[in-house]
Design a protein around this motif. Structure first.
Motif, PDB file in Angstrom:
ATOM      1  N   LYS A 120       0.847  -1.189   0.000  1.00 27.52           N
ATOM      2  CA  LYS A 120       0.000   0.000   0.000  1.00 27.52           C
ATOM      3  C   LYS A 120       0.881   1.237   0.000  1.00 27.52           C
ATOM      4  O   LYS A 120       1.999   1.228   0.497  1.00 27.52           O
ATOM      5  CB  LYS A 120      -0.922   0.005   1.229  1.00 27.52           C
ATOM      6  N   LEU A 121       0.343   2.290  -0.548  1.00 28.33           N
ATOM      7  CA  LEU A 121       1.035   3.574  -0.508  1.00 28.33           C
ATOM      8  C   LEU A 121       0.452   4.411   0.627  1.00 28.33           C
ATOM      9  O   LEU A 121      -0.717   4.285   0.956  1.00 28.33           O
ATOM     10  CB  LEU A 121       0.870   4.289  -1.849  1.00 28.33           C
ATOM     11  N   PRO A 122       1.251   5.311   1.257  1.00 28.25           N
ATOM     12  CA  PRO A 122       2.639   5.594   0.879  1.00 28.25           C
ATOM     13  C   PRO A 122       3.627   4.576   1.436  1.00 28.25           C
ATOM     14  O   PRO A 122       3.376   3.962   2.471  1.00 28.25           O
ATOM     15  CB  PRO A 122       2.874   6.961   1.517  1.00 28.25           C
ATOM     16  N   LEU A 123       4.717   4.414   0.717  1.00 26.78           N
ATOM     17  CA  LEU A 123       5.776   3.523   1.158  1.00 26.78           C
ATOM     18  C   LEU A 123       6.905   4.345   1.763  1.00 26.78           C
ATOM     19  O   LEU A 123       7.406   5.284   1.148  1.00 26.78           O
ATOM     20  CB  LEU A 123       6.311   2.711  -0.019  1.00 26.78           C
ATOM     21  N   ILE A 124       7.301   3.984   2.942  1.00 24.86           N
ATOM     22  CA  ILE A 124       8.392   4.670   3.627  1.00 24.86           C
ATOM     23  C   ILE A 124       9.363   3.635   4.164  1.00 24.86           C
ATOM     24  O   ILE A 124       9.043   2.451   4.282  1.00 24.86           O
ATOM     25  CB  ILE A 124       7.875   5.566   4.780  1.00 24.86           C
ATOM     26  N   ILE A 125      10.548   4.084   4.485  1.00 20.57           N
ATOM     27  CA  ILE A 125      11.548   3.182   5.062  1.00 20.57           C
ATOM     28  C   ILE A 125      11.172   2.911   6.514  1.00 20.57           C
ATOM     29  O   ILE A 125      10.928   3.845   7.278  1.00 20.57           O
ATOM     30  CB  ILE A 125      12.943   3.820   4.998  1.00 20.57           C
ATOM     31  N   PRO A 126      11.081   1.651   6.916  1.00 18.98           N
ATOM     32  CA  PRO A 126      10.731   1.333   8.307  1.00 18.98           C
ATOM     33  C   PRO A 126      11.649   2.042   9.299  1.00 18.98           C
ATOM     34  O   PRO A 126      12.851   2.150   9.078  1.00 18.98           O
ATOM     35  CB  PRO A 126      10.912  -0.188   8.373  1.00 18.98           C
ATOM     36  N   GLN A 127      11.080   2.502  10.382  1.00 16.03           N
ATOM     37  CA  GLN A 127      11.843   3.305  11.333  1.00 16.03           C
ATOM     38  C   GLN A 127      13.009   2.544  11.940  1.00 16.03           C
ATOM     39  O   GLN A 127      14.073   3.115  12.213  1.00 16.03           O
ATOM     40  CB  GLN A 127      10.913   3.806  12.447  1.00 16.03           C
ATOM     41  N   ASN A 128      12.849   1.227  12.136  1.00 18.66           N
ATOM     42  CA  ASN A 128      13.960   0.471  12.718  1.00 18.66           C
ATOM     43  C   ASN A 128      15.148   0.434  11.755  1.00 18.66           C
ATOM     44  O   ASN A 128      16.311   0.428  12.181  1.00 18.66           O
ATOM     45  CB  ASN A 128      13.512  -0.936  13.099  1.00 18.66           C
ATOM     46  N   LEU A 129      14.855   0.400  10.428  1.00 18.14           N
ATOM     47  CA  LEU A 129      15.940   0.467   9.459  1.00 18.14           C
ATOM     48  C   LEU A 129      16.610   1.829   9.498  1.00 18.14           C
ATOM     49  O   LEU A 129      17.834   1.941   9.427  1.00 18.14           O
ATOM     50  CB  LEU A 129      15.401   0.192   8.052  1.00 18.14           C
ATOM     51  N   VAL A 130      15.812   2.874   9.581  1.00 19.85           N
ATOM     52  CA  VAL A 130      16.359   4.233   9.667  1.00 19.85           C
ATOM     53  C   VAL A 130      17.273   4.348  10.868  1.00 19.85           C
ATOM     54  O   VAL A 130      18.401   4.860  10.775  1.00 19.85           O
ATOM     55  CB  VAL A 130      15.222   5.270   9.760  1.00 19.85           C
ATOM     56  N   ASN A 131      16.822   3.867  12.000  1.00 17.49           N
ATOM     57  CA  ASN A 131      17.617   3.978  13.235  1.00 17.49           C
ATOM     58  C   ASN A 131      18.944   3.244  13.117  1.00 17.49           C
ATOM     59  O   ASN A 131      19.981   3.725  13.612  1.00 17.49           O
ATOM     60  CB  ASN A 131      16.825   3.424  14.416  1.00 17.49           C
ATOM     61  N   SER A 132      18.927   2.086  12.470  1.00 16.71           N
ATOM     62  CA  SER A 132      20.178   1.336  12.306  1.00 16.71           C
ATOM     63  C   SER A 132      21.133   2.065  11.369  1.00 16.71           C
ATOM     64  O   SER A 132      22.331   2.183  11.655  1.00 16.71           O
ATOM     65  CB  SER A 132      19.880  -0.070  11.755  1.00 16.71           C
ATOM     66  N   ILE A 133      20.625   2.556  10.250  1.00 12.87           N
ATOM     67  CA  ILE A 133      21.483   3.267   9.291  1.00 12.87           C
ATOM     68  C   ILE A 133      22.106   4.504   9.920  1.00 12.87           C
ATOM     69  O   ILE A 133      23.262   4.847   9.629  1.00 12.87           O
ATOM     70  CB  ILE A 133      20.663   3.630   8.031  1.00 12.87           C
ATOM     71  N   LEU A 134      21.388   5.140  10.805  1.00 11.72           N
ATOM     72  CA  LEU A 134      21.910   6.343  11.460  1.00 11.72           C
ATOM     73  C   LEU A 134      23.109   6.051  12.352  1.00 11.72           C
ATOM     74  O   LEU A 134      23.839   6.969  12.727  1.00 11.72           O
ATOM     75  CB  LEU A 134      20.807   7.021  12.280  1.00 11.72           C
ATOM     76  N   THR A 135      23.330   4.771  12.690  1.00 19.14           N
ATOM     77  CA  THR A 135      24.482   4.426  13.528  1.00 19.14           C
ATOM     78  C   THR A 135      25.742   4.184  12.708  1.00 19.14           C
ATOM     79  O   THR A 135      26.806   3.950  13.283  1.00 19.14           O
ATOM     80  CB  THR A 135      24.183   3.164  14.365  1.00 19.14           C
ATOM     81  N   TYR A 136      25.643   4.260  11.373  1.00 14.22           N
ATOM     82  CA  TYR A 136      26.799   4.008  10.512  1.00 14.22           C
ATOM     83  C   TYR A 136      27.548   5.323  10.308  1.00 14.22           C
ATOM     84  O   TYR A 136      27.330   6.048   9.336  1.00 14.22           O
ATOM     85  CB  TYR A 136      26.358   3.407   9.179  1.00 14.22           C
ATOM     86  N   SER A 137      28.422   5.604  11.220  1.00 15.77           N
ATOM     87  CA  SER A 137      29.047   6.928  11.302  1.00 15.77           C
ATOM     88  C   SER A 137      29.955   7.263  10.125  1.00 15.77           C
ATOM     89  O   SER A 137      30.219   8.437   9.860  1.00 15.77           O
ATOM     90  CB  SER A 137      29.838   7.051  12.605  1.00 15.77           C
ATOM     91  N   ASN A 138      30.434   6.245   9.411  1.00 17.78           N
ATOM     92  CA  ASN A 138      31.358   6.497   8.293  1.00 17.78           C
ATOM     93  C   ASN A 138      30.742   6.182   6.933  1.00 17.78           C
ATOM     94  O   ASN A 138      31.464   6.069   5.936  1.00 17.78           O
ATOM     95  CB  ASN A 138      32.634   5.668   8.487  1.00 17.78           C
ATOM     96  N   LEU A 139      29.429   6.063   6.882  1.00 18.35           N
ATOM     97  CA  LEU A 139      28.750   5.738   5.628  1.00 18.35           C
ATOM     98  C   LEU A 139      28.928   6.864   4.610  1.00 18.35           C
ATOM     99  O   LEU A 139      28.632   8.023   4.882  1.00 18.35           O
ATOM    100  CB  LEU A 139      27.263   5.502   5.889  1.00 18.35           C
ATOM    101  N   GLN A 140      29.391   6.493   3.416  1.00 15.74           N
ATOM    102  CA  GLN A 140      29.637   7.478   2.356  1.00 15.74           C
ATOM    103  C   GLN A 140      28.668   7.349   1.187  1.00 15.74           C
ATOM    104  O   GLN A 140      28.390   8.336   0.506  1.00 15.74           O
ATOM    105  CB  GLN A 140      31.072   7.339   1.844  1.00 15.74           C
TER     106      GLN A 140
END
Length: 362
Positions: A120-140
């Motif tokens: 179903k729309l709208p499609l968003i990135i799940p918050q748990n995925l967002v939180n994990s990605i935010l911990t990748y301090s050197n992501l380029q």
């Protein structure tokens, strides 16, 4: 595969130069290999890619899972915390581990619920995925393309090391460009934009650094944007490569609402092909070091004004009737001019640098 530089040798044979992107060019005798090229072109390309392909484009070590229907990374693979690249394409990723300090490249393409039966729309990135990605301090590099996303989390602006953001093939209609201090590449092609993305920075600030991003490569191709003005482009002052292919452009101007002409002193490549443009800005003024211009498949009636730095021009499929008579003096560095399918009535003397084999006129 691009075949170019066909030349005739003293013995009458013809040689062609074959180039595939990122592959060392090779040369073949056209007569001796004509049947091979005709009958085995796909095989020929495959052999070249296998034999001469460069190393992986991703920083190593690389963890890659493609089309595995995974919802998370297998625990055994997490025993190595030093992955620099994680490629998760065509899966069903719902969670990621936290704190991967070595990770610099993350690609989660064709993943986010795209195969879910109750999509179903709208499609968003799940918050748990967002939180994990935010911990990748050197992501380029973050690649979230091909996910049908209708929203981009503003929290990602805290990824201070991010240099490349790829969001092509989604369903974004609005996008506010976050203040990534190191972001140089932004790909928003093949979305549902009807207006130019807005800028999160303070446009009323007296400090120019607060209304300018460091984006050098920007693509908005294959959207539906009829007009672009200087007000849209003013935060891209460091842009080097701009792609606006097939966006329905009817108007392109580098003048702001304050009647100021914006200069883009670093822009070297521009692709505005397959639009509805009838005229172009004075590129000799607004883009003084432009080297490559693709304005094919428009409705241009006049040859554009270009800087003397221009090296390659593609103006095919327009309505141009005349090339400047002083072309040789105007463009001393010109090497490639493609101007097929226009309404030319004459051809002036061309620069010595240009290879006549690349001048295609019909």
């Amino acid at each position: 595969m691009i075949i170019s530089r066909i030349q005739t040798n003293p013995n009458g044979s013809q040689m062609c130069r074959i180039r595939i992107e990122n592959i060392q060019p090779i040369e073949l005798d056209l007569y001796s290999n004509r049947n091979f090229l005709h009958d085995h072109s796909l095989y020929f390309c495959a052999v070249l890619f296998v034999a001469k392909m460069k190393k992986s484009q991703y920083p190593e070590p690389v963890l890659s899972y493609t089309n595995q229907s995974l919802t998370e990374i297998p625990p055994n693979d997490l025993k190595n915390p030093k992955w620099k690249s994680i490629i998760l394409e065509s899966n069903r990723i719902h969670s990621l581990p936290d704190n991967l300090p070595s990770l610099v490249h993350l690609a989660i393409k064709r993943n986010l619920f795209i195969e879910h039966p109750d999509i179903k729309l709208p499609l968003i990135i799940p918050q748990n995925l967002v939180n994990s990605i935010l911990t990748y301090s050197n992501l380029q590099v973050l690649d979230l393309s091909h996910n049908l996303l209708t929203d981009f989390p503003p929290q990602f602006s805290s990824l201070k090391s991010l240099k490349e953001l790829h969001l092509s093939e989604n369903r974004l209609t609005q996008f506010t460009i976050p203040q990534f201090p190191q972001l140089t590449t932004l790909n928003l092609s093949r979305n549902n934009f009807t207006s130019f993305p807005s800028n999160v920075l303070d446009e009323n600030s007296a400090d120019p650094s607060l209304i300018t991003t460091n984006i050098a490569h920007f693509s908005l191709s294959f959207n539906d944007i009829s007009s672009i003005t200087g007000d849209d482009l003013k935060y891209l002052r460091y842009i080097q490569r701009l792609s606006l292919t097939l966006v329905g452009l009817q108007s392109l101007t580098f003048v702001s609402s304050e009647k100021k002409i914006l200069l883009f002193n670093r822009l070297t490549e521009m692709d505005i092909s397959m639009n509805c443009l009838t005229q172009l800005p004075n590129f000799s003024v607004v883009t003084p070091i432009l080297k490559k211009l693709n304005a094919s498949f428009n409705m241009l009636k006049q040859f554009p004004k270009l800087p003397p730095t221009i090296v390659s021009i593609d103006l095919s499929y327009n309505e141009i009737a005349k090339i400047p008579s002083n072309c040789k003096n105007l463009f001393p560095l010109l090497q490639t001019m493609i101007i097929t399918n226009n309404q030319l009535i004459s051809i002036p003397e061309l620069p010595n640098s240009i290879d006549i084999q690349f001048v295609l006129i019909i």
